[in-house]
Enzyme design. Structure first.
Site, PDB file in Angstrom:
ATOM      1  CG  HIS A 113      -0.829 -20.804 -46.467  1.00 49.55           C
ATOM      2  ND1 HIS A 113       0.174 -21.192 -47.339  1.00 49.55           N
ATOM      3  CD2 HIS A 113      -0.247 -20.717 -45.255  1.00 49.55           C
ATOM      4  CE1 HIS A 113       1.298 -21.350 -46.672  1.00 49.55           C
ATOM      5  NE2 HIS A 113       1.080 -21.059 -45.406  1.00 49.55           N
ATOM      6  NE  ARG A 267       1.139 -16.863 -27.409  1.00 52.60           N
ATOM      7  CZ  ARG A 267       0.011 -16.319 -27.864  1.00 52.60           C
ATOM      8  NH1 ARG A 267      -0.232 -16.328 -29.167  1.00 52.60           N
ATOM      9  NH2 ARG A 267      -0.865 -15.785 -27.045  1.00 52.60           N
TER      10      ARG A 267
END
Length: 307
Positions: A113, A267
């Site tokens: 990540h 989103r």
């Protein structure tokens, strides 16, 4: 604009370039095409702005490698962004960043990540307040000391020009943050993490952000090259899927970035690109003593100094 103010367009240009460079590396390493999805949140919605999601799915190397750029604004900072800044509660804001999570197919290649971002809040009284955040962390399913050392050394090298105390401070912050507290278990071998950061001044803090973002490719892809052809079977695959469950738990229960996006009306499809395509949960899985799976828990998913 004062000398120490960072032009948001410069941040935007850097972030878009970083996304392009990283996903070009993904495509070259995997050999599959990257899907590019440009999206917009129109005015009138709770959050407005635009972004680009780039994602590779079902590749030879990566089952899912997603990297999103977003540039959004909203009328009120969500609670996840103001828990350490209560004086900014309710302030209008803009936020831009790049966030990625890569889930490789081979269990011997770690998940990774990385995130870099800038947030600007405009309170009703007083000047606008800007800060930076981000970092990177590594989540192996099978532990290798040389991989953890390489990843941490890359992070330390990126930060060293900005102060010798930053790497140990951000490393400890990462260890504290990326922990599944409900299981008392680290998510992986860590890396670096920082948030609400502007103490070097805007220009220097932005330069530090760029150093972290630019370090990602060299921090991760040599590990990928070293592990991608390691043979594996059903046992290793099952272990990987079970450990991915821990990753999902962290992102949904603890991750402030996920909470920020969902709370602010972001989103959803792009926010949840961090989810692995396949995952499993099994009741009370306990690795057999003396196995590599047991060594992951005892030797790698613990807080330690890697360099």
């Amino acid at each position: 604009m004062s000398e120490d103010r960072v032009d948001p367009s410069a941040v935007r240009d850097y972030l878009r370039s970083l996304q392009q460079r990283i996903m070009a590396q993904v495509a070259a390493a995997d050999g599959a095409a990257v899907t590019v999805d440009t999206w917009e949140k129109p005015s009138g919605e709770r959050l407005q702005g635009q972004g680009v999601t780039q994602i590779l799915e079902d590749g030879a190397l990566f089952e899912r490698a997603g990297c999103g750029f977003s540039d959004v604004s909203g009328p009120s900072l969500p609670p996840s962004a103001t828990q350490h800044r209560p004086e900014l509660a309710g302030a209008p804001f803009t936020a831009m960043g790049v966030s990625l999570v890569f889930h490789p197919r081979n269990p011997y290649v770690p998940t990774v990540h990385m995130n870099v971002r800038m947030i600007v809040a405009t309170p009703a009284t007083g000047p606008a307040v800007a800060w930076f955040g981000g970092g990177m962390d590594l989540t192996p399913y099978y532990g290798f000391t040389e991989d953890a050392v390489h990843f941490h050394q890359s992070c330390a090298d990126a930060l060293s020009p900005f102060g010798e105390g930053l790497y140990p401070r951000f490393k400890a912050w990462c260890d504290d943050y990326f922990c599944n507290r409900h299981r008392q278990e680290q998510r992986g071998v860590g890396g670096v993490f920082f948030d609400d950061f502007a103490e070097l001044g805007q220009a220097r803090s932005f330069a530090m952000l760029q150093a972290v973002g630019d370090a990602f490719i060299n921090a991760y892809f040599p590990i990928v090259a070293r592990r991608r052809d390691t043979p594996y079977g059903e046992r290793e695959r099952n272990h990987q899927l079970n450990r991915r469950g821990r990753y999902v738990e962290f992102n949904l229960v603890w991750d402030r970035g996920t909470h920020f996006g969902l709370q602010s009306g972001g989103r959803t499809e792009s926010i949840l690109l961090s989810m692995p395509p396949m995952v499993s949960w099994a009741y009370q899985v306990t690795p057999e003593p003396g196995t590599p799976e047991a060594a992951l828990l005892s030797d790698f998913l613990v807080v330690k100094d890697w360099i």
